[in-house]
Enzyme design. Structure first.
Site, PDB file in Angstrom:
ATOM      1  N   LYS A  63       0.806  -1.164   0.006  1.00 14.86           N
ATOM      2  CA  LYS A  63       0.026   0.047  -0.065  1.00 14.86           C
ATOM      3  C   LYS A  63       0.845   1.522   0.125  1.00 14.86           C
ATOM      4  CE  LYS A  63      -2.663   3.436   1.612  1.00 14.86           C
ATOM      5  NZ  LYS A  63      -1.810   4.481   1.461  1.00 14.86           N
ATOM      6  N   GLU A  98       9.722  16.548  15.041  1.00 19.24           N
ATOM      7  CA  GLU A  98      10.070  16.172  13.665  1.00 19.24           C
ATOM      8  C   GLU A  98       9.362  17.312  12.616  1.00 19.24           C
ATOM      9  OE1 GLU A  98       8.774  12.416  11.814  1.00 19.24           O
ATOM     10  OE2 GLU A  98      10.906  12.310  11.085  1.00 19.24           O
ATOM     11  N   THR A 100       4.984   8.579  13.711  1.00 15.28           N
ATOM     12  CA  THR A 100       4.809   7.861  14.660  1.00 15.28           C
ATOM     13  C   THR A 100       3.359   7.644  15.235  1.00 15.28           C
ATOM     14  OG1 THR A 100       7.196   8.386  15.381  1.00 15.28           O
ATOM     15  CG2 THR A 100       5.549   7.838  17.148  1.00 15.28           C
ATOM     16  N   GLU A 101       2.543   8.783  15.089  1.00 16.08           N
ATOM     17  CA  GLU A 101       1.257   8.547  15.339  1.00 16.08           C
ATOM     18  C   GLU A 101       0.669   7.443  14.512  1.00 16.08           C
ATOM     19  OE1 GLU A 101      -0.431  12.279  13.851  1.00 16.08           O
ATOM     20  OE2 GLU A 101      -2.464  11.477  14.325  1.00 16.08           O
ATOM     21  N   GLU A 120       9.064   1.419  11.080  1.00 19.35           N
ATOM     22  CA  GLU A 120      10.105   2.549  11.032  1.00 19.35           C
ATOM     23  C   GLU A 120       9.409   3.638  11.110  1.00 19.35           C
ATOM     24  OE1 GLU A 120      12.479   5.016  10.031  1.00 19.35           O
ATOM     25  OE2 GLU A 120      12.181   4.135   8.081  1.00 19.35           O
ATOM     26  N   CYS A 171      13.379  10.433   7.489  1.00 15.92           N
ATOM     27  CA  CYS A 171      13.139   9.962   8.559  1.00 15.92           C
ATOM     28  C   CYS A 171      14.707  10.248   9.435  1.00 15.92           C
ATOM     29  CB  CYS A 171      12.874   8.731   8.825  1.00 15.92           C
ATOM     30  SG  CYS A 171      13.757   7.626   7.911  1.00 15.92           S
ATOM     31  N   GLY A 231       1.919   5.081  13.540  1.00 12.37           N
ATOM     32  CA  GLY A 231       2.549   3.801  13.990  1.00 12.37           C
ATOM     33  C   GLY A 231       1.870   3.070  15.151  1.00 12.37           C
ATOM     34  N   GLY A 253       6.331   5.329   8.318  1.00 11.14           N
ATOM     35  CA  GLY A 253       5.804   6.514   8.345  1.00 11.14           C
ATOM     36  C   GLY A 253       5.801   7.185   9.555  1.00 11.14           C
TER      37      GLY A 253
HETATM   38  P1  NAP Z   1       1.391   8.684   7.598  1.00 12.37           P
HETATM   39  O1  NAP Z   1       0.213   9.273   7.572  1.00 12.37           O
HETATM   40  O2  NAP Z   1       2.080   7.972   8.764  1.00 12.37           O
HETATM   41  O3  NAP Z   1       1.321   7.693   6.384  1.00 12.37           O
HETATM   42  C1  NAP Z   1       2.350   6.732   6.071  1.00 12.37           C
HETATM   43  C2  NAP Z   1       1.642   5.556   5.320  1.00 12.37           C
HETATM   44  O4  NAP Z   1       0.458   5.124   6.378  1.00 12.37           O
HETATM   45  C3  NAP Z   1       0.779   6.142   4.151  1.00 12.37           C
HETATM   46  O5  NAP Z   1       0.800   4.918   3.082  1.00 12.37           O
HETATM   47  C4  NAP Z   1      -0.673   6.095   4.678  1.00 12.37           C
HETATM   48  O6  NAP Z   1      -1.542   6.449   3.629  1.00 12.37           O
HETATM   49  C5  NAP Z   1      -0.733   5.067   5.387  1.00 12.37           C
HETATM   50  N1  NAP Z   1      -1.853   5.245   6.760  1.00 12.37           N
HETATM   51  C6  NAP Z   1      -2.464   6.507   7.289  1.00 12.37           C
HETATM   52  N2  NAP Z   1      -3.101   6.355   7.996  1.00 12.37           N
HETATM   53  C7  NAP Z   1      -3.240   4.989   8.193  1.00 12.37           C
HETATM   54  C8  NAP Z   1      -3.793   3.913   9.285  1.00 12.37           C
HETATM   55  N3  NAP Z   1      -4.493   4.441  10.114  1.00 12.37           N
HETATM   56  N4  NAP Z   1      -3.480   2.522   9.209  1.00 12.37           N
HETATM   57  C9  NAP Z   1      -2.613   2.129   8.281  1.00 12.37           C
HETATM   58  N5  NAP Z   1      -2.064   2.980   7.472  1.00 12.37           N
HETATM   59  C10 NAP Z   1      -2.269   4.198   7.368  1.00 12.37           C
HETATM   60  O7  NAP Z   1       2.471   9.802   6.969  1.00 12.37           O
HETATM   61  P2  NAP Z   1       2.067  11.039   6.239  1.00 12.37           P
HETATM   62  O8  NAP Z   1       0.870  11.832   6.795  1.00 12.37           O
HETATM   63  O9  NAP Z   1       2.518  10.849   4.832  1.00 12.37           O
HETATM   64  O10 NAP Z   1       3.284  12.147   6.802  1.00 12.37           O
HETATM   65  C11 NAP Z   1       2.812  12.751   8.091  1.00 12.37           C
HETATM   66  C12 NAP Z   1       4.224  12.840   9.071  1.00 12.37           C
HETATM   67  O11 NAP Z   1       4.869  11.484   9.010  1.00 12.37           O
HETATM   68  C13 NAP Z   1       5.377  13.703   8.225  1.00 12.37           C
HETATM   69  O12 NAP Z   1       5.269  15.130   8.189  1.00 12.37           O
HETATM   70  C14 NAP Z   1       6.515  13.072   8.784  1.00 12.37           C
HETATM   71  O13 NAP Z   1       6.624  13.646  10.083  1.00 12.37           O
HETATM   72  C15 NAP Z   1       6.119  11.328   9.063  1.00 12.37           C
HETATM   73  N6  NAP Z   1       6.795  10.727   7.956  1.00 12.37           N
HETATM   74  C16 NAP Z   1       7.691   9.675   8.476  1.00 12.37           C
HETATM   75  C17 NAP Z   1       8.211   8.852   7.390  1.00 12.37           C
HETATM   76  C18 NAP Z   1       9.435   8.252   7.768  1.00 12.37           C
HETATM   77  O14 NAP Z   1      10.168   7.828   6.901  1.00 12.37           O
HETATM   78  N7  NAP Z   1       9.629   7.762   8.916  1.00 12.37           N
HETATM   79  C19 NAP Z   1       7.889   9.176   6.039  1.00 12.37           C
HETATM   80  C20 NAP Z   1       6.671   9.728   5.804  1.00 12.37           C
HETATM   81  C21 NAP Z   1       6.126  10.505   7.012  1.00 12.37           C
HETATM   82  P3  NAP Z   1      -2.162   7.635   2.907  1.00 12.37           P
HETATM   83  O15 NAP Z   1      -0.746   8.266   2.430  1.00 12.37           O
HETATM   84  O16 NAP Z   1      -2.898   7.394   1.898  1.00 12.37           O
HETATM   85  O17 NAP Z   1      -2.727   8.553   4.010  1.00 12.37           O
END
Ligand code: NAP
Ligand code: MG
Length: 501
Positions: A197, A404, A251-252, A271, A305, A254, A249
């Protein structure tokens, strides 16, 4: 000057993307979402729509998980011998290499990062990851153990490694193809079947990877791709047919995954975020440190990250270091990633732009000194561009030091006492990585031992390799990707006792 071949390739790709919506890959077939819905994916350098993509939801996830389950149980995959799995993974790596330029341009269009970086990081990195994990199926086995039963019983005890089953792989937008490879390669090498996904912002290279996996000859249903929003991810995490979730993705999300996976106690690896410190000793080679510190925060527009977002410079080198890092920042060429001279592209979205700009405001309000960037580059009036930004005089209480940002914002702090420095560097919910700059071996090893981080780089930064484990302490995650540890994450150990008496 934008190279004509890259532009021609981009034009061709855009025309073919515009021609028809992108579909889901389920059970070896390209299908529309059950709801018939699609969503738009954008080019962050222009804000223009790039393609319509099938909006997968719970019904599609259900179909994909069932397909992955059937494939997992089918003799074609389950009984495939190790060498044949190796060959398939190597073939997939060869196909990525064959289509390298197309994938690099596609990633540049959908993610925004410069094509010279998508070539290197996304495409070459993915090829390397598949080739590395292709070697594991023939080398990943159990052991024979000297157990000590009572009463003269003779026992043969051995362990085997079995794939964990159906793996849901949920990935972010910052390194779309690499993150797919980091998860897909070990999962398939271990013998799992997968539902991938991708993030809603960057679904396109994951779909191409699925297409190449079909071409490579992976049996139908082994590799499924469901594009969509967070609800598709959530449906995967809750699905009782999924045995393992691997997530990269926020932490929230996660934490939400950990809660949702409890239903059938899926194995979970995470991660998550980071707030990595880079610490500079007064004896460091400042030129090297400054270049790597600039690279460590501004690479990928800070959307990494492991971004080295907190720099702790010793008071004796503080001013010189800031000046040198600022020089590097000023030299970065910001622009459309199709331009071969671009070093620095747009942020992924308006949402991310607002978030980064909000942090710059907070940083100034809390008393940090903005010495570079902090705004849209004046020469770029569209796309989500944001200048490389540096704050001096930051301190431990500030939100820009604690949270972050996931953007190109560096906070520089001053240190004098080493114990206090280490305490401050470790004073974070995160523990993904850390950098140390010194020419003294004792400083290097003392700090490496004291820092709470899954990866410590000494006189280098942001190096990764599929051979060495990658992951975080504390709230930066669970488990390690890469290396033998990745193979372990996608497998179960079975201990077999055989009475020989
Ligand atoms: P995110 O919401 O954590 O998204 C990561 C992945 O999880 C996406 O494929 C997302 O789908 C999916 N997802 C969202 N809600 C989910 C749920 N309840 N259950 C399962 N999967 C779910 O990250 P983001 O909104 O794109 O970014 C927000 C913040 O996350 C960034 O500003 C950054 O601080 C952090 N981040 C960290 C990393 C890292 O490498 N550790 C990477 C990206 C972001 P959708 O995209 O379709 O919502
Ligand atoms: Mg999201």
């Amino acid at each position: 000057m934008i190279s004509t071949t890259t532009v021609e390739k981009a034009d061709r790709l855009q025309a073919s993307l515009a021609a028809a919506p992108q579909r889901l890959l389920i059970d070896g077939r390209w299908v529309e979402a059950a709801s018939g819905k699609t969503f738009s994916t954008f080019n962050p350098a222009t804000g223009e729509v790039l393609a319509q993509v099938a909006r997968g939801g719970p019904a599609d996830v259900d179909l994909a998980v069932s397909a992955a389950r059937r494939a997992y149980e089918s003799p074609a995959w389950r009984q495939m011998n190790a060498m044949d799995r190796t060959k398939l993974l190597l073939r997939l790596a060869d196909l990525i290499e064959r289509d390298a330029e197309e994938l690099a341009v596609l990633e540049c269009l959908n993610n925004g990062k410069p094509a010279k970086l998508t070539r290197l990081v996304e495409v070459e990195g993915s090829i390397k990851t598949f080739r590395y994990f292709a070697g594991w199926p023939t080398k990943f086995g159990g052991e024979t153990l000297p157990v000590s039963p009572r009463g003269g019983v003779r026992i043969l005890n051995y362990t085997t490694r079995e794939p964990v089953g159906v793996a849901a792989l949920i990935i972010p937008w910052n390194y779309p193809l690499s993150m797919a490879a980091w998860k897909v390669a070990p999962a398939l090498a271990a013998g799992c079947t997968v539902v991938l996904k991708p993030a809603e912002q960057t679904p396109l290279t994951a779909l191409r990877l699925g297409e190449l996996a079909l071409e490579a000859g992976f049996p139908e249903g082994v590799f499924n791709v469901v594009t969509g929003f967070g609800d598709a991810g959530a449906a995967l995490v809750e699905h009782p047919g999924v045995d393992k979730v691997a997530f990269t993705g926020s932490t929230e999300v996660g934490k939400a995954i950990v809660r949702a996976a409890a239903g059938n106690l899926k194995k979970v690896s995470l991660e998550l975020g980071g707030k990595s410190p880079q610490i500079v000793f007064p004896d460091a080679h400042l030129g090297d440190a400054a270049a790597a510190i600039a690279q460590g925060i501004f690479f990928n527009q800070g959307q990494t990250c492991t971004a080295g977002s907190r720099v702790y410079a010793h008071r004796d080198c503080y001013d010189r270091l800031i000046a040198a890092v600022s020089d590097h920042a000023a030299k970065l060429k910001i622009g459309n990633g199709l331009d071969p001279d671009s070093d620095f592209g747009p942020l992924i979205s308006q949402e991310q732009w607002d978030r980064v700009s909000g942090y710059v405001e907070v940083g100034s309000k809390q008393g940090a000194k903005l010495i570079a960037g902090g705004r849209r580059p004046p020469h770029l009036d569209r796309g989500y561009f944001f200048e490389p930004t540096i704050f001096a005089d930051a301190d431990a209480s500030m939100r820009i030091v604690r949270e972050e940002i996931f953007g190109p914002v560096l906070s520089v702090l001053r240190w004098t006492d080493e114990d206090d420095l280490i305490r401050q560097a470790n004073d974070s919910d995160y523990g993904l990585s850390a950098g140390i700059w010194t020419n003294n071996l004792r400083n290097a090893h003392r700090a490496a031992a004291a820092l709470q981080a899954g990866t410590v780089w000494v006189n280098c930064f942001n190096l990764v390799d599929p051979a060495t484990p990658f992951g975080g302490f504390k709230q930066s995650g669970w488990g390690r990707e890469h290396g033998r540890q990745a193979m372990e994450m996608y497998s179960e150990t079975k201990s077999v006792w055989v009475n020989l008496t």
